[in-house]
Design an enzyme around this catalytic site. Structure first.
Site, short mmCIF file in Angstrom:
data_model
loop_
_atom_site.label_atom_id
_atom_site.label_comp_id
_atom_site.label_asym_id
_atom_site.label_seq_id
_atom_site.Cartn_x
_atom_site.Cartn_y
_atom_site.Cartn_z
N SER A 44 -42.73 -34.79 -54.48
CA SER A 44 -42.05 -35.57 -53.45
C SER A 44 -41.89 -34.75 -52.19
O SER A 44 -42.10 -33.55 -52.19
CB SER A 44 -40.68 -36.01 -53.97
OG SER A 44 -39.78 -34.93 -53.84
N LYS A 45 -41.47 -35.43 -51.14
CA LYS A 45 -41.41 -34.72 -49.86
C LYS A 45 -40.34 -33.63 -49.87
O LYS A 45 -40.41 -32.68 -49.11
CB LYS A 45 -41.18 -35.71 -48.72
CG LYS A 45 -39.85 -36.42 -48.72
CD LYS A 45 -39.72 -37.25 -47.45
CE LYS A 45 -38.32 -37.79 -47.36
NZ LYS A 45 -38.13 -38.65 -46.20
N ARG A 46 -39.36 -33.77 -50.76
CA ARG A 46 -38.31 -32.75 -50.81
C ARG A 46 -38.76 -31.50 -51.58
O ARG A 46 -38.18 -30.44 -51.43
CB ARG A 46 -37.05 -33.29 -51.49
CG ARG A 46 -36.51 -34.51 -50.83
CD ARG A 46 -35.09 -34.32 -50.33
NE ARG A 46 -34.80 -35.32 -49.32
CZ ARG A 46 -34.44 -35.07 -48.09
NH1 ARG A 46 -34.29 -33.83 -47.67
NH2 ARG A 46 -34.20 -36.03 -47.23
#
Ligand code: GLU
Length: 509
Positions: free
Chosen positions: A264-266
């Site tokens: 994920s982007k995190r």
């Protein structure tokens, strides 16, 4: 065999920066088009106005450009199938939705958000947590299938808010052959009556997507696995319109390095690697780092991405974009999720750095260096440092002594190697250096070996001292090359200064 020309599209929604999974989708589309003499276009899917993020479209275009995988049709690029931004095609979709209503394949629904919430709550209380608007429940809702015809006409005439929903057929098997997953069969009883057209006058993703793929004559839909559940609806829509269905290829997910879930982007900045091609700063000022700004070469990034879900079937790992375009086929794309590997990513970057000529690297290094330096000096630095660097910037940090005199001396080398007689030994070596002409690495090498022989001592007792004085470090490239690069005068001065500094350290220790 169909002779339809290959036309593929990358269809991002401008809801934020482009995740590297999105870049991989774009890359596979690009490669597939190249390999098949086809066209690769970009279409911006911005029908969901609530999720629109300013700057995202520009970011996407800029990132594709950096990666070297620019489409040939798209916003600002021209092409005969435009506009390529869905909000600019807004007026085109309604007639398609209305056509389906007229043919009894879709219907108007007037239920308010509260109506829908009430139904969901009631269902939950009855032990059915996943209420859906579908072939069963639609008959107890407020829509053009349940309300009298004149009431529907009146509501429409009065501008009552409505959506258009797909009238999902009951108990029908939808089948299609995915180029990566094989046959997919889904029964329509598991599908709901998806909204095709919204009350804000915009189509939903589903309607706009298939209308545009049809109008833009897309031959292959190559996209992420997350869209696989939407594909049966899309197939039904193509059938409802009586259009040819493009071939589908749903790409495997990109997984976290430990294989635990979707990347994920995190994850990126949390786990210490970028997940975006280039830097992105949110409107709140939060920075997500990108491969470009971390110093990766686009070729290395792309090469790494190509292998996340595909392999050439040989042991070759280094491929230029052109080479990838020649060998890429969808039948070598795997079904299984692809684990992202940050170490392998660095490895690709190292390989790319090493394969560049000293001249090419020197031009890149020039951009990182503040002090004036000749091309020759920069080239020498690259020659010495390229095997030891992953990024251009490493040459500046790891090879700091090539830019300035050392200001500190590696403690462990001083402790382990600097002995009582080291000063005398280094002075003797300095005397020999004084006489080397011309002062080049070959001659320094020969003189050094002769010196060792005359003293009857091994390389391990002298070379670390020499390195320590000249560079302040315990490891690095060839000392003979470093001395030639520094020149005789600077080398001797550094040795002199080094001897004083190291002896001082010894006294203080
Ligand atoms: N707009 C969708 C996305 O953001 C495109 C999906 C598709 O390629 O059909 O990924």
């Amino acid at each position: 065999m169909s002779t339809q020309p290959v036309r593929v599209r990358f269809a991002p929604s401008p809801t934020g920066p482009l995740h590297m999974g999105g870049v991989r989708t774009a890359l596979y589309n690009y490669l597939f088009a190249k390999k098949n003499n086809g066209t690769f276009l970009i279409r911006i899917e911005d029908t969901d106005q609530t999720r629109f993020v300013p700057g995202a479209q520009e970011y996407i275009m800029d990132a594709l450009k950096w990666c070297g995988i620019m489409p040939t049709e798209g916003p600002g690029l021209g092409g005969n199938y435009g506009p390529y931004v869905q909000s600019e095609r807004k007026n085109l979709y309604r007639p398609y939705a209305e056509q389906l209503v007229a043919e009894d394949k879709a219907y108007y629904a007037f239920d308010t958000a509260e109506d829908l919430d009430r139904m969901r709550d009631q269902a939950k209380q009855m032990g059915m947590p996943n209420w859906q608007y579908n072939s069963v429940t639609r008959m107890s809702m407020k829509n053009s299938l349940t309300l009298p015809q004149d009431q529907v006409s009146e509501m429409l005439a009065n501008g009552a808010p409505y959506v258009i929903r797909m009238k999902m057929p009951r108990n029908h098997d939808v089948r299609f052959e995915d180029l990566i997953r094989g046959w997919v069969v889904v029964n329509t009883n598991n599908l709901d009556d998806k909204v095709l057209f919204k009350s804000d006058g915009m189509p939903t993703y589903h309607l706009a997507n298939i209308v545009d793929d049809h109008l833009m004559e897309i031959s292959h839909v190559i996209r992420g696995e997350e869209w696989l559940p939407s594909a049966p609806l899309h197939v039904l829509l193509y059938q409802a319109f009586g259009w040819d269905i493009p071939q589908f290829a749903h790409l495997p997910l990109l997984l976290r390095p430990d294989g635990n879930g979707k990347l994920s982007k995190r994850d990126g900045d949390r786990l210490g690697f970028p997940v975006f091609p280039t830097n992105w700063t949110t409107s709140e000022g939060e920075l997500y780092s990108g491969y470009r700004e971390k110093g990766y070469f686009p070729g290395a990034f792309i090469n790494m991405l190509a292998f996340l879900g595909w392999n050439p079937g040989t042991t070759q790992e280094i491929f230029s974009l052109e080479e990838l375009s020649e060998v890429f086929t969808l039948d070598r794309v795997s079904k299984a999720g692809a684990k992202f590997d940050p170490d392998k990513t660095r490895w690709f970057q190292q390989q790319y750095l090493r394969s560049k000529s000293d001249e090419e690297l020197a031009q890149l290094l020039k951009l990182e260096v503040e002090q004036p330096m000749s091309d020759e000096q920069l080239k020498d630095i690259c020659h010495m440092m390229k095997e030891r660097a992953t990024f251009i910037g490493d040459m500046v940090t790891e090879g700091a002594y090539l830019f300035a005199r050392p200001t500190s001396y590696d403690e462990s080398t001083v402790q382990k190697k600097w002995k009582e007689d080291s000063t005398v030994l280094m002075n003797e070596w300095m005397n020999i250096m004084e006489g080397i002409k011309p002062f080049n690495s070959e001659n320094i090498d020969v003189a050094f070996k002769a010196f060792l022989e005359s003293k009857g001592i091994g390389v391990g007792a002298v070379l670390p001292l020499f390195r320590l004085l000249l560079t302040g470090t315990g490891t690095g490239p060839s000392m003979f090359e470093i001395s030639q690069y520094l020149g005789k005068e600077e080398s001797l001065q550094r040795m002199q200064l080094g001897i004083e500094a190291v002896n001082q350290l010894k006294i203080n220790a």
